[in-house]
Design an enzyme around this catalytic site. Sequence first.
Site, PDB file in Angstrom:
ATOM      1  CE  LYS A 110      -4.470   0.904   0.163  1.00 31.46           C
ATOM      2  NZ  LYS A 110      -5.525   0.056  -0.439  1.00 31.46           N
TER       3      LYS A 110
HETATM    4  P1  NAD Z   1     -12.769   7.682  -4.255  1.00 35.63           P
HETATM    5  O1  NAD Z   1     -11.807   8.723  -3.832  1.00 35.63           O
HETATM    6  O2  NAD Z   1     -13.050   7.481  -5.692  1.00 35.63           O
HETATM    7  O3  NAD Z   1     -14.184   7.946  -3.535  1.00 35.63           O
HETATM    8  C1  NAD Z   1     -14.320   8.102  -2.159  1.00 35.63           C
HETATM    9  C2  NAD Z   1     -15.716   8.604  -1.864  1.00 35.63           C
HETATM   10  O4  NAD Z   1     -15.897   8.679  -0.446  1.00 35.63           O
HETATM   11  C3  NAD Z   1     -15.997   9.998  -2.410  1.00 35.63           C
HETATM   12  O5  NAD Z   1     -17.347  10.080  -2.820  1.00 35.63           O
HETATM   13  C4  NAD Z   1     -15.750  10.894  -1.191  1.00 35.63           C
HETATM   14  O6  NAD Z   1     -16.464  12.108  -1.268  1.00 35.63           O
HETATM   15  C5  NAD Z   1     -16.312  10.015  -0.103  1.00 35.63           C
HETATM   16  N1  NAD Z   1     -15.800  10.345   1.223  1.00 35.63           N
HETATM   17  C6  NAD Z   1     -14.533  10.687   1.579  1.00 35.63           C
HETATM   18  N2  NAD Z   1     -14.474  10.899   2.899  1.00 35.63           N
HETATM   19  C7  NAD Z   1     -15.725  10.691   3.388  1.00 35.63           C
HETATM   20  C8  NAD Z   1     -16.303  10.738   4.677  1.00 35.63           C
HETATM   21  N3  NAD Z   1     -15.569  11.046   5.757  1.00 35.63           N
HETATM   22  N4  NAD Z   1     -17.627  10.446   4.792  1.00 35.63           N
HETATM   23  C9  NAD Z   1     -18.356  10.122   3.708  1.00 35.63           C
HETATM   24  N5  NAD Z   1     -17.867  10.052   2.466  1.00 35.63           N
HETATM   25  C10 NAD Z   1     -16.572  10.338   2.317  1.00 35.63           C
HETATM   26  O7  NAD Z   1     -12.260   6.334  -3.560  1.00 35.63           O
HETATM   27  P2  NAD Z   1     -12.630   4.852  -3.957  1.00 35.63           P
HETATM   28  O8  NAD Z   1     -11.574   4.349  -4.874  1.00 35.63           O
HETATM   29  O9  NAD Z   1     -14.066   4.761  -4.320  1.00 35.63           O
HETATM   30  O10 NAD Z   1     -12.356   4.112  -2.563  1.00 35.63           O
HETATM   31  C11 NAD Z   1     -13.342   4.089  -1.535  1.00 35.63           C
HETATM   32  C12 NAD Z   1     -12.979   2.990  -0.542  1.00 35.63           C
HETATM   33  O11 NAD Z   1     -12.907   1.743  -1.232  1.00 35.63           O
HETATM   34  C13 NAD Z   1     -11.616   3.158   0.145  1.00 35.63           C
HETATM   35  O12 NAD Z   1     -11.724   2.663   1.459  1.00 35.63           O
HETATM   36  C14 NAD Z   1     -10.720   2.264  -0.667  1.00 35.63           C
HETATM   37  O13 NAD Z   1      -9.604   1.797   0.088  1.00 35.63           O
HETATM   38  C15 NAD Z   1     -11.663   1.130  -1.002  1.00 35.63           C
HETATM   39  N6  NAD Z   1     -11.270   0.348  -2.183  1.00 35.63           N
HETATM   40  C16 NAD Z   1     -11.139   0.935  -3.406  1.00 35.63           C
HETATM   41  C17 NAD Z   1     -10.818   0.150  -4.506  1.00 35.63           C
HETATM   42  C18 NAD Z   1     -10.717   0.710  -5.902  1.00 35.63           C
HETATM   43  O14 NAD Z   1     -10.589  -0.077  -6.844  1.00 35.63           O
HETATM   44  N7  NAD Z   1     -10.820   2.009  -6.104  1.00 35.63           N
HETATM   45  C19 NAD Z   1     -10.614  -1.217  -4.345  1.00 35.63           C
HETATM   46  C20 NAD Z   1     -10.756  -1.785  -3.082  1.00 35.63           C
HETATM   47  C21 NAD Z   1     -11.099  -0.991  -2.004  1.00 35.63           C
END
Ligand code: NAD
Length: 420
Positions: A110
């Site tokens: 990570k």
């Molecule tokens: P992203 O940045 O595209 O989206 C994050 C979203 O969460 C946004 O809508 C943001 O406004 C919102 N957000 C941020 N802080 C917040 C809060 N305190 N309360 C409510 N909403 C909030 O990120 P993502 O890629 O969608 O990732 C989201 C989660 O999924 C993370 O925990 C990440 O580790 C996990 N994840 C992502 C992937 C991937 O392929 N992108 C894969 C596995 C896990």
Amino acid sequence: MVDSQEFDSELHRTALAQLDRVAARLHLDPDIHERLRFPRRALVVSVPIRMDAGRTQVFIGYRVHHNTALGPTKGGLRYHEDVNLGEVTALAMLMTWKCGLMELPYGGAKGGVRCNPRELSRAELEHLTRRYTAEIILLIGPDHDIPAPDLGTDEQTMAWMMDTYSMTQGKSVPGVVTGKPLIIGGSAGRREATGRGIVYVLYQAARHLGHELRGRKVVVQGFGNVGSVAARLLWRDGCVITGVSDFGGGVWNPAGLDIRQLEAHVAESGSVAGFPGADPLTNADLLEQPCDILVPAAVGSQIREDNAERIKASVVVEGANGPTTPEADALLHDRGVTVIPDVLANAGGVVVSYFEWVQGLQYYFWKESEITSRLQEIMARAFNRVWALARKEGVDLRTAALMEGVRRVAEGHRVRGLYP
Ligand code: NAD
């Protein structure tokens, strides 16, 4: 056992406690257990960049390789204000179990930079990404460690990383990152992969629980890459999306939100907040609204001891990493709530990243239909293995998923032995 105080954080303590519990259940060799508690290597870098206003600002960045027993390391890059070494190390450990569980030839890694990406201009984000990449260049490479997008980063971030790395090699090296734009070797279906994987595991869960997915009421926290795709696909498949939120707050309509219109609103205004035809509510209230399925897809520690009793959903599917604290997990379990854990529920992203990496190494690209059908098969197989193990051992799905993941990594260590 030695205390790993360098990596101390709430999430890291949770990750270690989970590993220790699973190791006891698996009767793991204590020497291998000891090795699994520590990351293989961790790099802390300062990332100085010239801001648009002319002054220089230094950001702190990290890249952690947790384990390499099964292959090169793989894991996302996060831009967020809460990033710290302990959190990044815990997330790298989770990636190790996730890759093991999904039977991918990778260990976990990570990365992160502590910053608020919404406060940086596009030029500042590009400088930050390029300088960070240059600082961690010794740790990354297509057979070494392959970053991907995570919270606060996207395809554009990966394109800058790929370009920076390639410039130092004197040739294009698309395999150094996944989650890239299609035009430079990205994979069809990568952007949708994590959200799609969530839908596939929900179909399997519904089958085992004897439910229909169609018509179910769903609440999604976070409307980024993971949350927006999960919401759109579930809506398309006939679920009623009653609530959605992001950093700006939440919107709620018990009759259901039109997700296409909501996406257009977000594209225009930058947030779900203010969406016409829905009532506003806070992120905290959103989690507690009546619904069948809750998809936390934003940040960690959202379902805690202080709100777990008020969660009304009967299924929680963890799109985010670590959205449920261990105390909340126990409370939900006691109330009969099915929690589909992060290592399984959000693994669609790393599975299609693996497909992207394989396609890049072979310079041969697959059709989207091939990618989605292979993803569906892998997600369903992993879910069913975890479900069966949970029944057999009398444990929750998280424990079963971690047992599967840890067991495979430990087996890799056993056959490889200890150098020198
Ligand atoms: P992203 O940045 O595209 O989206 C994050 C979203 O969460 C946004 O809508 C943001 O406004 C919102 N957000 C941020 N802080 C917040 C809060 N305190 N309360 C409510 N909403 C909030 O990120 P993502 O890629 O969608 O990732 C989201 C989660 O999924 C993370 O925990 C990440 O580790 C996990 N994840 C992502 C992937 C991937 O392929 N992108 C894969 C596995 C896990």
